[in-house]
Design an enzyme around this catalytic site. Structure first.
Site, PDB file in Angstrom:
ATOM      1  CE  LYS A 199      55.434  14.501  67.915  1.00 54.54           C
ATOM      2  NZ  LYS A 199      55.002  14.528  66.644  1.00 54.54           N
ATOM      3  CD  GLU A 275      70.816  10.889  64.470  1.00 55.86           C
ATOM      4  OE1 GLU A 275      71.611  10.038  65.186  1.00 55.86           O
ATOM      5  OE2 GLU A 275      70.237  10.152  63.604  1.00 55.86           O
ATOM      6  CB  CYS A 309      68.745  13.103  56.596  1.00 63.05           C
ATOM      7  SG  CYS A 309      69.367  11.734  57.265  1.00 63.05           S
ATOM      8  CD  GLU A 411      66.800  18.789  54.662  1.00 64.81           C
ATOM      9  OE1 GLU A 411      66.299  19.267  55.596  1.00 64.81           O
ATOM     10  OE2 GLU A 411      67.422  17.718  54.973  1.00 64.81           O
TER      11      GLU A 411
HETATM   12  P1  NAD Z   1      60.146  17.946  61.616  1.00 66.77           P
HETATM   13  O1  NAD Z   1      61.428  18.557  62.244  1.00 66.77           O
HETATM   14  O2  NAD Z   1      59.236  18.711  60.930  1.00 66.77           O
HETATM   15  O3  NAD Z   1      59.709  16.885  62.672  1.00 66.77           O
HETATM   16  C1  NAD Z   1      60.251  16.146  63.361  1.00 66.77           C
HETATM   17  C2  NAD Z   1      59.551  15.909  64.580  1.00 66.77           C
HETATM   18  O4  NAD Z   1      59.708  16.737  65.502  1.00 66.77           O
HETATM   19  C3  NAD Z   1      58.017  15.172  64.624  1.00 66.77           C
HETATM   20  O5  NAD Z   1      57.650  14.341  65.622  1.00 66.77           O
HETATM   21  C4  NAD Z   1      57.367  16.765  64.943  1.00 66.77           C
HETATM   22  O6  NAD Z   1      56.109  16.422  65.368  1.00 66.77           O
HETATM   23  C5  NAD Z   1      58.105  17.289  66.004  1.00 66.77           C
HETATM   24  N1  NAD Z   1      58.272  18.584  66.306  1.00 66.77           N
HETATM   25  C6  NAD Z   1      57.984  19.518  65.357  1.00 66.77           C
HETATM   26  N2  NAD Z   1      58.159  20.853  66.193  1.00 66.77           N
HETATM   27  C7  NAD Z   1      58.204  20.283  67.386  1.00 66.77           C
HETATM   28  C8  NAD Z   1      58.454  21.040  68.732  1.00 66.77           C
HETATM   29  N3  NAD Z   1      58.333  22.499  68.467  1.00 66.77           N
HETATM   30  N4  NAD Z   1      58.602  20.408  69.807  1.00 66.77           N
HETATM   31  C9  NAD Z   1      58.792  19.219  69.795  1.00 66.77           C
HETATM   32  N5  NAD Z   1      58.699  18.424  68.750  1.00 66.77           N
HETATM   33  C10 NAD Z   1      58.428  19.147  67.509  1.00 66.77           C
HETATM   34  O7  NAD Z   1      61.100  17.071  60.655  1.00 66.77           O
HETATM   35  P2  NAD Z   1      60.326  16.100  59.575  1.00 66.77           P
HETATM   36  O8  NAD Z   1      59.542  16.918  58.509  1.00 66.77           O
HETATM   37  O9  NAD Z   1      59.506  15.116  60.455  1.00 66.77           O
HETATM   38  O10 NAD Z   1      61.518  15.234  58.808  1.00 66.77           O
HETATM   39  C11 NAD Z   1      62.189  15.866  57.719  1.00 66.77           C
HETATM   40  C12 NAD Z   1      63.678  16.378  58.403  1.00 66.77           C
HETATM   41  O11 NAD Z   1      64.316  15.645  59.257  1.00 66.77           O
HETATM   42  C13 NAD Z   1      64.552  16.922  57.236  1.00 66.77           C
HETATM   43  O12 NAD Z   1      64.968  18.139  57.537  1.00 66.77           O
HETATM   44  C14 NAD Z   1      65.686  15.880  57.334  1.00 66.77           C
HETATM   45  O13 NAD Z   1      66.655  16.077  56.895  1.00 66.77           O
HETATM   46  C15 NAD Z   1      65.696  15.662  58.686  1.00 66.77           C
HETATM   47  N6  NAD Z   1      66.219  14.188  58.894  1.00 66.77           N
HETATM   48  C16 NAD Z   1      67.512  14.308  59.534  1.00 66.77           C
HETATM   49  C17 NAD Z   1      68.132  12.888  59.794  1.00 66.77           C
HETATM   50  C18 NAD Z   1      69.708  12.783  60.271  1.00 66.77           C
HETATM   51  O14 NAD Z   1      69.826  11.695  60.484  1.00 66.77           O
HETATM   52  N7  NAD Z   1      70.349  13.793  60.357  1.00 66.77           N
HETATM   53  C19 NAD Z   1      67.376  11.697  59.477  1.00 66.77           C
HETATM   54  C20 NAD Z   1      66.160  11.841  58.958  1.00 66.77           C
HETATM   55  C21 NAD Z   1      65.461  13.141  58.902  1.00 66.77           C
HETATM   56  O1  6OD Z   2      70.985   4.481  59.204  1.00 70.30           O
HETATM   57  C1  6OD Z   2      71.067   5.307  60.029  1.00 70.30           C
HETATM   58  O2  6OD Z   2      71.170   4.995  61.191  1.00 70.30           O
HETATM   59  C2  6OD Z   2      70.422   6.805  60.074  1.00 70.30           C
HETATM   60  N1  6OD Z   2      70.324   7.404  61.087  1.00 70.30           N
HETATM   61  C3  6OD Z   2      69.792   7.278  58.807  1.00 70.30           C
HETATM   62  C4  6OD Z   2      69.200   8.371  58.676  1.00 70.30           C
HETATM   63  C5  6OD Z   2      68.661   8.791  57.397  1.00 70.30           C
HETATM   64  C6  6OD Z   2      68.002   9.765  57.114  1.00 70.30           C
HETATM   65  O3  6OD Z   2      67.125  10.230  56.623  1.00 70.30           O
END
Ligand code: NAD
Ligand code: 6OD
Length: 507
Positions: A199, A275, A309, A411
């Protein structure tokens, strides 16, 4: 949202132009090897100018059921019968397929996100291909456990462990590095013999769908890779994560969303890999290589318009170089060039959406209200009329706020950072660790002993010394505290995407 009547829609998925100003597309779900339309579409808008660039077919419960069913059938079908080496060959072919259509992936990713092509060309798309190659290699070389066990009759037994795929994996993805982060999960999941229902974020539907074409082209059996489009709650995200036919869920996104997904996974006691968010510190000691620290910090704060992130939203600079560093970062930030993705001069794109810009701007307002010194930025830039509808924002640096302010604790996920001075090592370690998150940290120093000492005490899943976002995909990746659960990368991905079975043979 429904399609607006009267808009011309190009039915082909891709347009071979290295330009993000493309004819609007229609994006379908990819289920059981076929591109599936539904009765309901939503609009995808360009972050660059606000124009509708695609109509996306939203999957309902019926389409998610079909995707899960296809994925279950594929587990038992030809996919399940392949040897590890055969699977690995197919994954190499997927990587080659991405590279063959590199420019299409590049154009699609930059159209969805607005990110500079110079960035996606070097990071997002090559990593999309590498994620398949690396995990194909990992599974080919995985060691197994073997024990000779004594028995009372003296004949003994042989004990060994075999890895089995966990089954159908639900892959829930964010919008910031769409292809990179999706394939970071799909690569190892498939390498281990699982099938997936992906998704993608509603903001970035294109590259996951394009990957469906590549899967078909290189002969990945139908049903192995499925994509369903939509939102989170009461939409495709929820339907995937609550589906009883999904055996495990891997998620990248916000911590609050991860909590909801963890609850969904509790039903049926299904494993999760999460993550999630971060509030990563950068620690700059006075003895650092100043220019290297400046360059690395610029990237860690502003790359991808701060929507990484692992980005640095809190900077601690040792007092003797504090003023000089703030001034140098300000100068570099003011030299960033905002512009269209295809402009080679561009090094800062827009935020992903107006909704996200409202969130980031609320922190810009909060910082001012709390009395921050706005070193640079703090608002919306003046853009030419043709880009005025985009979600542009100024790169922003603050000083003058403390560790307790929301600017230091929450964040933001934008091109901004709070810089604070520090005086000694123990103090800065304590301040860096004073957070609900624990994803990453960058330390800049020439003192090797100090680098090891500080890195060892930082509460984060990943600590870089004199670098940022230097990745080796064999290493464990994941967050401590509210930044995540589990580790992926190299053999650690196998822990999540396979189940170990012990076979004991009495001799
Ligand atoms: P988000 O949590 O809003 O959405 C992520 C995904 O989850 C989307 O596909 C969304 O449609 C889905 N989603 C939302 N609510 C849901 C539910 N109730 N059930 C199932 N799916 C659901 O995140 P975002 O805004 O797309 O991304 C930004 C966030 O992601 C930031 O907080 C960032 O730090 C984090 N992030 C973390 C990492 C990591 O590796 N730790 C990497 C990239 C982004
Ligand atoms: O480099 C990667 O494998 C990884 N998971 C990066 C995440 C980036 C977050 O925005």
């Amino acid at each position: 949202m429904r399609a607006r009547p009267g808009l011309s829609v190009r039915l082909l998925f891709h347009v071979p132009l290295l330009d993000t100003r493309m004819i609007m597309k229609e994006i379908r779900n990819f289920i059981d090897g076929a591109f599936v339309a539904t009765g309901k579409t939503f609009e995808k808008r360009s972050p660059v100018d606000g124009q509708v660039i695609a109509l996306v077919h939203e999957a309902g419960q019926a389409e998610v059921d079909a995707a899960v069913q296809a994925a279950r059938a594929a587990l038992k079908g030809p996919w399940g019968k392949l040897t590890v080496a055969e699977r690995a060959e197919l994954l190499y072919a997927v990587a080659d397929g991405i590279n063959r259509r590199f420019d299409e992936f590049l154009a699609a990713e930059c159209a969805d996100t607005g990110k500079p092509m110079s960035l996606a060309r070097h990071i997002d798309i090559p990593r999309g291909a590498a994620n398949f190659k690396v995990f194909a290699d990992v599974v080919k070389n995985v060691p197994t456990e073997f024990f000779e066990t004594p028995t009372p009759d003296g004949k003994g037994a042989l004990n060994y462990a075999v890895r089995r795929p966990i089954g159908v994996v639900g892959v829930i993805c964010p919008w910031n590095l769409p292809l990179l982060l999706m394939t970071w999960k799909v690569g190892p999941a498939l390498a281990c013999g699982n099938t997936v229902v992906v998704k993608p974020s509603e903001e970035t539907p294109q590259t996951a769908t394009l990957l469906g074409e590549v899967m078909n082209e290189v002969g990945v059996p139908k049903g192995v890779y499925n994509v369903v489009h939509g939102f989170g709650p009461q939409s495709a995200g929820e339907y995937v994560t609550t589906h009883p036919g999904v055996n495990a869920i891997t998620f990248t996104g916000e911590t609050r969303t991860g909590e909801v997904i963890m609850k969904a996974a509790a039903h049926g006691a299904r494993p999760v890999s999460l993550e999630m968010g971060g509030k990563n510190p950068g620690i700059i000691f006075a003895d650092c290589d100043f220019e290297a620290a400046l360059e690395g910090t610029m990237r860690s704060v502003f790359a991808n318009c701060g929507q990484v992130c692992l980005g640095t939203e809190r900077l601690y600079v040792e007092r003797p170089i504090f003023e000089r560093f703030v001034e140098a970062l300000k100068k570099s930030a003011e030299n960033l060039k905002l512009g269209r993705p295809e402009d080679p001069e561009t090094n800062l794109g827009p935020l992903i959406s107006h909704e996200h810009r409202r969130k980031v701007l609320s922190y810009y307002e909060k910082a001012k209200a709390l009395g921050a010194t706005v070193v640079t930025g703090g608002g919306i830039p003046d853009m030419p009329p043709e880009l005025a509808g985009g979600s542009w924002i100024q790169p922003t640096i603050w000083t003058g706020l403390g560790d307790d302010s929301p600017i230091a604790r929450e964040e933001i996920f934008g091109p901004c950072t709070l810089i604070q001075p520090f005086d000694d090592e123990d103090e800065v370690i304590a301040r860096a660790n004073d957070t609900d998150y624990g994803l990453a940290c960058s330390i800049w120093t020439k003192d090797l002993s100090r680098a090891h000492r500080v890195a060892g005490q930082i509460e984060a899943g990943l600590v870089w010394v004199n670098s940022w976002f230097l990745r080796d995909l064999r290493t464990p990746f994941g967050g401590m505290k509210q930044s995540g659960i589990g580790r992926e990368g190299g053999v650690h991905s196998l822990e999540f995407y396979t189940e170990l079975k012990n076979i004991c043979v009495k001799l």
